[in-house]
Design an enzyme around this catalytic site. Structure first.
Site, PDB file in Angstrom:
ATOM      1  N   LYS A 183      55.764 -10.162  12.546  1.00 29.89           N
ATOM      2  CA  LYS A 183      56.458  -9.811  11.428  1.00 29.89           C
ATOM      3  C   LYS A 183      57.345  -8.405  11.622  1.00 29.89           C
ATOM      4  O   LYS A 183      58.310  -8.413  11.199  1.00 29.89           O
ATOM      5  CB  LYS A 183      55.392  -9.413  10.153  1.00 29.89           C
TER       6      LYS A 183
ATOM      7  N   ASP B 292      57.444  -2.268   5.257  1.00 32.32           N
ATOM      8  CA  ASP B 292      56.342  -2.677   6.142  1.00 32.32           C
ATOM      9  C   ASP B 292      54.991  -2.566   5.339  1.00 32.32           C
ATOM     10  O   ASP B 292      54.798  -1.510   4.860  1.00 32.32           O
ATOM     11  CB  ASP B 292      56.526  -2.290   7.516  1.00 32.32           C
TER      12      ASP B 292
ATOM     13  N   GLN C 284      45.101  -8.740   4.542  1.00 35.41           N
ATOM     14  CA  GLN C 284      44.680  -7.690   5.296  1.00 35.41           C
ATOM     15  C   GLN C 284      44.896  -6.259   4.474  1.00 35.41           C
ATOM     16  O   GLN C 284      45.005  -5.354   5.232  1.00 35.41           O
ATOM     17  CB  GLN C 284      45.649  -7.346   6.642  1.00 35.41           C
TER      18      GLN C 284
END
Length: 748
Positions: free
Chosen positions: A33, A226, A257
């Site tokens: 990512k 992010d 997560q």
């Protein structure tokens, strides 16, 4: 640029090339990512001719922001030393660093000077203590940190002092509201902000000043975020405001997560992105570049049991790899020994380095047994994101009490304990005691006794109010000295912990106090090894002194990292050992009664498994000495959620079933259903329990949801049952499985 784009996989390309409108990149563990995000920034600049200063990229840590900016500079062929304020560089930083830059320019609109200072934790604590003194709020009844925690939680929900005052109800909330108002006033008088004010004030500034909001909406035409799953309400609101004009917001994250709910992160922010932006493009990054397929399959089987999630199908071009190793240990000692033996074996046979391995656990208290095993094996280790067990304040404080009992001339120990918990005995009093001690061959306890029993303590320069506290201290330490002759080390610790007021002090400190309490209980586990020793206290203190000294000698760079599962996020290792995979540890006992917290525990387990590149070890014990008591362990439900075909099951070869029956805890808890894999074990426990409890008339007719009482664990609620056992949640110890007909239960 085309060569760079060609180096991406198809989904990464899609994420980079879709530059207009809202984009949600759901990026699984190890899916590249960060690479996609940095390439997207560079693509906007080089191919779309977007000015770097019209791009905002936000992340959560300075390290992540620094790495992202460094990579962008490299791809743009810019010198590394180029300032982030340069017009050639996009706005890349943490939420707080970006917001501070804006506040320096605009904060005068809300009554602060641009030269404001930012208070750190210690500054905030000092200010709150002063506020509480001035408001005559007892710091014994309510800890300053507990009030600061409540204020922080409110600010992260965009609730300021005035708003909080209007909605408070309980006595605690009323006290917080009163302190919150004064605390905010004092901050403003000092032209200071605390950490949580930074985003709160940005939102306030932009809500009250539409021209400023429009200014930064125009500046930040393209916004990238992010770790979006970790945003709290204040961060979510700020991003929504900034993106409202251009609608060019790209968020990257993984709801699987999201593990920081305890500090305000709201996984719903990423789950609801498509509701917030109905025209959003969703890109799934499902190819994993880190782990083997077996590791991914196991992790997916755990996370798939969560209801509140987005579906992804993680895959890899890597080999299937080794099966996961499932190890059943007798106790935490053999669990730790297995880890050291495996590391030594793989290092020797496969040429691995120590930092190819990692030991992960749910709570810091679990590190103690691991540390002892690693030191005994001579394997260097390092605690990541936390202190080593014997360096933790609460552990050092209790040890200082014991060292002083052992040697009443110990000045260092005396200085540490004389005012912990707070007794109003400061440096001047200590200095007077030290000077007077010369008359008593340096014996500080005799010196305190002299002052405490004096008709008028002022003859020693000690005010009567302080003499009264010294009387209490003398009684505590005098009684402890006498008790050390007859009590075990563990009993002595419990006496000091309770009668000194230390336990009460931690109980007022909220969740942090509970964590520190657990560490003191873990110290009891160590102390109980010395039960029956004639010189138990001396032997115990000698051992912990040597452990602490060994800690100081570990100045080696190649080490095995120990860390909590929370600290492991974003990291990767060749081989990972997740220890303590038991009910009450992973998942934590606090999650037993909360569906949302249980889902977060499952995400935590997912994060742990996916840290492994080649080998993942899941370890659990049959019994565990932790928090000062021996507990029969129940294998984590997360293990049962993984198909057995993905495991290589291994057992503790040193295990002797006969040893198990000596445990009174086993007799009381009777977990006969837990040992199904040992064919005749249940029968042995049943026979043993029937002989032990034949005179007891213990009931087995309780219903699910019924309130019961246990003589050791207190009140609890029956959450489920089968033919042999009750599953009961106790607020004090979490989930326990107790044998029907043998466990001493009664109606609460």
């Amino acid at each position: 640029m085309s060569k760079l784009i060609d180096s991406l996989n198809d989904k990464q390309k899609e994420a980079v090339l879709k530059t207009e409108g809202p984009v949600l990149i759901l990026a699984g563990a190890g899916s590249g990512k960060t690479r996609a995000l940095t390439f997207r920034i560079v693509y906007l600049i080089l191919e779309k001719n977007i000015s770097p200063k019209n791009i905002l990229a936000v992340t959560f840590t300075n390290k992540a922001a620094g790495e992202m900016l460094s990579r962008v500079k490299e791809l743009l062929n810019l010198p590394e030393e180029l300032s982030s304020f340069s017009s050639d560089v996009p706005h890349v930083g943490t939420f707080h660093s970006i917001c501070v830059r804006i506040l320096r320019r605009e904060i005068d609109r809300i009554g602060f000077d641009s030269k404001f200072v930012i208070y750190d934790d210690q500054d905030q604590l000092a200010l709150m203590k002063r506020v509480m003194r001035e408001l005559e709020v007892s710091q014994e009844q309510i800890k300053p940190k507990a009030i600061l925690g409540a204020i922080s939680s409110a600010k992260n929900k965009l609730i300021d002092a005035e708003m909080f005052e209007q909605q408070q109800g309980s006595y605690f909330e009323e006290t917080v509201a009163k302190c919150f108002l004064r605390y905010a006033k004092e901050l403003k008088l000092a032209n200071a902000l605390d950490f949580d004010d930074i985003i709160l004030f940005i939102v306030k500034l932009m809500r009250e000043n539409p021209d400023i909001l429009q200014k930064y909406q125009t500046m930040f035409r393209y916004i990238m975020v992010d770790e979006y799953q970790d945003t709290n309400h204040a961060q979510y609101t700020l991003l929504k405001m900034l993106a409202d004009k251009n609608n060019n917001i790209c968020v990257v994250g993984d709801d699987w997560q999201s593990i920081y709910g305890w500090r305000g992160a709201d996984v719903q922010n990423i789950l609801d992105f498509e509701k917030d932006y109905p025209d959003a493009k969703v890109v799934l990054l499902e190819q994993n570049y880190r782990s083997t397929q077996n590791i991914l399959d196991a992790a997916h089987q755990v996370i798939s049991k969560n209801v509140n999630r987005k579906e992804k199908n993680m895959w890899t071009e890597n080999d299937s790899g080794d099966l996961l190793t499932l190890f059943e240990a007798r106790d935490e000692k053999t669990e730790a020994n297995f880890v050291t033996e495996e590391i030594q074996k793989m290092k020797k046979e496969e040429g691995h380095k120590f930092d190819d391995f990692a030991v992960l656990y749910r709570t810091n208290a679990q590190s103690r047994a691991m540390e002892e095993a690693f030191m005994k094996a001579g394997i260097p280790y390092k605690i990541i994101g936390g202190m080593k067990f014997y360096q933790r304040k609460e552990v050092k404080d209790i040890l200082a009490y014991l060292f002083f009992v052992h040697n009443t001339k110990n000045k260092i120990g005396f200085e540490r304990i004389i005012n912990i918990p707070a007794r109003g005995l400061g440096d001047k009093t200590v200095e007077k005691i030290f000077n007077l001690a010369n008359q008593f061959e340096g014996d500080l306890l005799r010196t305190v006794e002299k002052i405490a029993k004096a008709n008028d303590s002022r003859e020693f320069g000690i005010p009567p109010s302080k003499a009264k506290e010294l009387q209490k201290f003398y009684k505590l330490m005098g009684d402890s000295l006498m008790a050390s002759q007859t009590k075990t080390v563990a009993e002595l610790i419990e006496k000091i912990y309770n009668e000194s007021g230390y336990e009460k002090m931690l109980a007022k400190d909220g969740e942090e106090g509970q964590i520190r309490h657990e560490n003191v209980q873990e110290l009891l586990t160590v102390a109980r090894k010395f039960d029956g020793y004639e010189d138990g206290l001396e032997s115990f203190l000698e051992e912990v002194s040597l452990v602490s000294q060994t800690d100081n000698d570990l100045g080696i760079t190649e080490v095995v990292p120990f860390m909590t599962l929370h600290s492991a996020k974003g990291l990767e290792y060749n081989s990972v050992f997740i220890v303590g995979m038991e009910e009450g540890l992973l998942p934590h006992s606090r999650a037993t009664m909360s569906e949302s917290e249980m889902e977060e525990e499952r995400r935590l387990c997912y994060v742990g498994i996916t840290r492994a590149k080649q080998k993942a070890y899941l370890l659990y014990t049959m019994k565990r000495n932790i928090y000062g008591s021996t507990q029969i362990s129940v294998k984590s439900r997360f293990i049962d959620e993984i198909e057995p075909k993905l495991f290589e099951q291994r057992y503790d070869e040193s295990y002797n079933e006969g040893d198990f029956f000596q445990s009174e805890t086993v007799i009381n808890q009777g977990l006969d259903d837990y040992f199904d894999n040992r064919k005749d074990f249940s029968k042995k426990i049943n026979r043993f329990n029937m002989n032990k409890n034949k005179k007891q008339k213990n009931r087995s007719d309780f219903r699910d949801g019924e309130n019961i009482k246990h003589p050791e664990f207190g009140n609890g609620i029956i959450v489920s049952q089968d033919e042999k056992t009750f599953s009961i949640v106790f607020p004090t110890v979490g989930l326990k499985k107790l044998a029907k007909g043998f466990a001493p239960l009664e109606n609460a």
